[in-house]
Motif scaffolding. Sequence first.
Motif, PDB file in Angstrom:
ATOM      1  N   ILE A   1       2.175  -6.621   0.639  1.00 13.42           N
ATOM      2  CA  ILE A   1       0.794  -6.998   0.949  1.00 13.42           C
ATOM      3  C   ILE A   1      -0.035  -5.723   1.019  1.00 13.42           C
ATOM      4  O   ILE A   1       0.124  -4.917   1.935  1.00 13.42           O
ATOM      5  CB  ILE A   1       0.725  -7.767   2.273  1.00 13.42           C
ATOM      6  N   LEU A   2      -0.909  -5.500   0.005  1.00 16.08           N
ATOM      7  CA  LEU A   2      -1.741  -4.304  -0.069  1.00 16.08           C
ATOM      8  C   LEU A   2      -3.100  -4.611   0.531  1.00 16.08           C
ATOM      9  O   LEU A   2      -3.899  -5.352  -0.046  1.00 16.08           O
ATOM     10  CB  LEU A   2      -1.904  -3.846  -1.523  1.00 16.08           C
ATOM     11  N   SER A   3      -3.362  -4.058   1.714  1.00 16.98           N
ATOM     12  CA  SER A   3      -4.630  -4.283   2.397  1.00 16.98           C
ATOM     13  C   SER A   3      -5.411  -2.969   2.454  1.00 16.98           C
ATOM     14  O   SER A   3      -4.854  -1.891   2.226  1.00 16.98           O
ATOM     15  CB  SER A   3      -4.368  -4.807   3.813  1.00 16.98           C
ATOM     16  N   PRO A   4      -6.708  -3.023   2.790  1.00 15.41           N
ATOM     17  CA  PRO A   4      -7.489  -1.781   2.909  1.00 15.41           C
ATOM     18  C   PRO A   4      -6.951  -0.828   3.975  1.00 15.41           C
ATOM     19  O   PRO A   4      -7.206   0.371   3.910  1.00 15.41           O
ATOM     20  CB  PRO A   4      -8.888  -2.291   3.280  1.00 15.41           C
ATOM     21  N   ARG A   5      -6.169  -1.317   4.945  1.00 14.03           N
ATOM     22  CA  ARG A   5      -5.664  -0.470   6.016  1.00 14.03           C
ATOM     23  C   ARG A   5      -4.222  -0.029   5.806  1.00 14.03           C
ATOM     24  O   ARG A   5      -3.637   0.613   6.671  1.00 14.03           O
ATOM     25  CB  ARG A   5      -5.771  -1.203   7.350  1.00 14.03           C
TER      26      ARG A   5
ATOM     27  N   LEU B   1       1.849  -3.696   3.972  1.00 14.37           N
ATOM     28  CA  LEU B   1       2.898  -4.368   4.741  1.00 14.37           C
ATOM     29  C   LEU B   1       3.981  -4.809   3.768  1.00 14.37           C
ATOM     30  O   LEU B   1       3.696  -5.551   2.834  1.00 14.37           O
ATOM     31  CB  LEU B   1       2.344  -5.580   5.485  1.00 14.37           C
ATOM     32  N   ARG B   2       5.200  -4.340   3.961  1.00 14.90           N
ATOM     33  CA  ARG B   2       6.329  -4.755   3.111  1.00 14.90           C
ATOM     34  C   ARG B   2       7.204  -5.714   3.910  1.00 14.90           C
ATOM     35  O   ARG B   2       7.850  -5.325   4.882  1.00 14.90           O
ATOM     36  CB  ARG B   2       7.117  -3.557   2.633  1.00 14.90           C
ATOM     37  N   VAL B   3       7.191  -6.988   3.521  1.00 17.92           N
ATOM     38  CA  VAL B   3       7.922  -8.032   4.234  1.00 17.92           C
ATOM     39  C   VAL B   3       9.297  -8.202   3.599  1.00 17.92           C
ATOM     40  O   VAL B   3       9.410  -8.545   2.415  1.00 17.92           O
ATOM     41  CB  VAL B   3       7.142  -9.362   4.187  1.00 17.92           C
ATOM     42  N   HIS B   4      10.339  -7.949   4.373  1.00 19.68           N
ATOM     43  CA  HIS B   4      11.723  -8.114   3.918  1.00 19.68           C
ATOM     44  C   HIS B   4      12.243  -9.442   4.453  1.00 19.68           C
ATOM     45  O   HIS B   4      12.435  -9.597   5.659  1.00 19.68           O
ATOM     46  CB  HIS B   4      12.608  -6.974   4.438  1.00 19.68           C
ATOM     47  N   LEU B   5      12.491 -10.408   3.551  1.00 15.51           N
ATOM     48  CA  LEU B   5      12.957 -11.723   3.986  1.00 15.51           C
ATOM     49  C   LEU B   5      14.471 -11.820   4.034  1.00 15.51           C
ATOM     50  O   LEU B   5      15.008 -12.768   4.605  1.00 15.51           O
ATOM     51  CB  LEU B   5      12.389 -12.798   3.056  1.00 15.51           C
TER      52      LEU B   5
ATOM     53  N   ASP C   1       4.557   6.907   4.407  1.00 13.58           N
ATOM     54  CA  ASP C   1       3.121   6.938   4.670  1.00 13.58           C
ATOM     55  C   ASP C   1       2.430   5.720   4.080  1.00 13.58           C
ATOM     56  O   ASP C   1       2.604   5.388   2.909  1.00 13.58           O
ATOM     57  CB  ASP C   1       2.495   8.205   4.077  1.00 13.58           C
ATOM     58  N   GLY C   2       1.629   5.064   4.926  1.00 11.03           N
ATOM     59  CA  GLY C   2       0.814   3.954   4.460  1.00 11.03           C
ATOM     60  C   GLY C   2       1.554   2.650   4.299  1.00 11.03           C
ATOM     61  O   GLY C   2       0.973   1.671   3.843  1.00 11.03           O
ATOM     62  N   SER C   3       2.840   2.588   4.674  1.00 15.39           N
ATOM     63  CA  SER C   3       3.622   1.373   4.496  1.00 15.39           C
ATOM     64  C   SER C   3       4.395   1.066   5.765  1.00 15.39           C
ATOM     65  O   SER C   3       4.986   1.959   6.378  1.00 15.39           O
ATOM     66  CB  SER C   3       4.597   1.517   3.326  1.00 15.39           C
ATOM     67  N   GLU C   4       4.379  -0.189   6.165  1.00 18.43           N
ATOM     68  CA  GLU C   4       5.094  -0.610   7.372  1.00 18.43           C
ATOM     69  C   GLU C   4       5.990  -1.796   7.049  1.00 18.43           C
ATOM     70  O   GLU C   4       5.519  -2.810   6.540  1.00 18.43           O
ATOM     71  CB  GLU C   4       4.107  -1.008   8.471  1.00 18.43           C
ATOM     72  N   PRO C   5       7.295  -1.711   7.361  1.00 18.36           N
ATOM     73  CA  PRO C   5       8.194  -2.843   7.108  1.00 18.36           C
ATOM     74  C   PRO C   5       8.001  -3.945   8.145  1.00 18.36           C
ATOM     75  O   PRO C   5       7.746  -3.683   9.318  1.00 18.36           O
ATOM     76  CB  PRO C   5       9.599  -2.228   7.222  1.00 18.36           C
ATOM     77  N   VAL C   6       8.131  -5.200   7.692  1.00 14.66           N
ATOM     78  CA  VAL C   6       8.180  -6.375   8.559  1.00 14.66           C
ATOM     79  C   VAL C   6       9.469  -7.098   8.191  1.00 14.66           C
ATOM     80  O   VAL C   6       9.640  -7.519   7.039  1.00 14.66           O
ATOM     81  CB  VAL C   6       6.963  -7.294   8.358  1.00 14.66           C
TER      82      VAL C   6
END
Length: 585
Positions: A157-161, A164-168, A179-184
């Motif tokens: 999910i590429l947002s202006p802020r 978000l990388r969602v691992h299912l 940098d700039g990426s957060e795992p969920v």
Amino acid sequence: MTTGRESCDRLRNQHLGCHDGLGRKVGFVRGDGRQIQTAVLGSAGSEEPLMLPLEAIELETFRRRYERDTFWCGLLLGGCGGELTTKLYTDRVCHFAHHPGPDGMARECGRRARGVSSADHLYVKSAAASWFRDKGERVDIGFAGQDGVPIGSVVDILSPRGVLRVHLDRATPPVWDQDGSEPVLGVAIPVDSETLIRRWYVHRIRLDSEGAARRVRIGTEAFARPTEWFALDDCEMTDRGLSTPAVERIVRERTTRPARAWPAKKPRKGPDPQGRARFLLRQLADARKVEAVVVVTRVCRDIAAVTGLDAELKEQLTAAVADAQDWLGQQAEVRRDLFSRLADAVAGGQTKEARVLLIRVNATASHDRTEEEDDIVGTAADYLDAVASAAADRVKALLSDLRRRRRFDMSATELRLLVQEIIQAAAQAGELLGTYEKSQIAAWTARMGLGTPTPTSARAPAASAPAGRRTQRRPLHAQVARRHWYKSSCPRCQAGKGENCVIDDEARTGEVRNVPHNERLQLIVDERKAQQKRTRPWRVYEVTCPDCGQGDGERCRTPGGPHRSRVERAKTFTQLKKPRPEAMA
């Protein structure tokens, strides 16, 4: 990152028997007995997921709600793109099933993920897009991955802020401190204590079933604390990244920031124009590969809205859009020809051709139909329904004639021709035939040597008992009281109610049998067993488990026995005197 359309292209190649990204040969998976619980709505390339209710009572409501819609084994689910129908069962979990092919044979499909969670990546994309749209922010969402990674394993999910990388699932390991990426992370993905201590917290995601949909919930896990779950509307996207009420409390309690949680830089107003332009170019190419007219049209509009590009990239976009417009014109001509051929097939009474064309029209041309196109589709559907109804009436009439004339009143040639005519009419009648007619056709087909169908009353052979412990089963005529032997007609020799069965050998003597045929007695035994089941309480493994979704006869996926919710559900059904599955059959 790859989009859902790139994954579609890879999966389509696998279905055609190509090599996957690891050099392994991939082809059709035959005989896959797993139940399909998810589909997409409207067309094979749709991104609108749907989950089938597990219970028979809930499925009846589901069918009424979606009676004007079509269900598909979606390409973005890793499916074959074929149309699906719903299957209602009272003795097991309800599920989707493929329509048979034009030749009447079962459709082959290499789809790997078929359970309740197999469409979670589409639900995540839909929920994220709606959430950001309500906040007035524009995002790009794609299904990231590499060769060998199942589609839907990761959602970017590429947002202006930030990203978000969602691992299912565990197919792709999470990358921390990028940098700039957060795992969920999904609930099944482990996190070590060191990471929790260093980062203060990690985000989790789960999807709960609600009717025919799945609802997204976001959790926050911290060291030595249980995971706290929140609705998506309770969360925010901040300079620090994704934030929940639990995150706000954790940050207030700390005096230092976690190591490299997010880069300390000014948030961008939106995605980089150059990067977005290249992303749209890939989307356009992927959409053309799978012939997704709707997506091609939308991407062309998105490209026209992109500004701030250099001259070289702008020239590439202009050329790509011009080429896409030419392709859309060609597809419009193909669409007109397809509808014209369907109308001609119906007018000429070409039933088989009309059935094949109608399936193709519904799969590739269900969007933006004109009134004339709707009329053509409606006329074709009415025609095929009328053909099937007439065929079903013909089958019943021929079976009635067969019962009236009896086998020993006809020559072998006449009997064989009559059975062949019944089989041909049954192929056109399809699902309009009842269980009784199907059992009659199966019995006559096997007797005439025209095929080897499995009768509906057939039983699976029991496993052989160990040596020295063999038990001999009582014959069926010993299990049924004599006064009940002739309470119904015989599906084998066609003896009517109250009549003795006759010997049906090739000599056709018509001599009376001492005992009824087993097929006649089996119907009585089955009815008696069903009556016995209706009078006893619900058992735990006869209800569908609300936690793990295991159906009738299937044990819960826990080593300690059934889930507590399943036990309580069985007690509730008994207290409410809810009809048993056999009673609704």
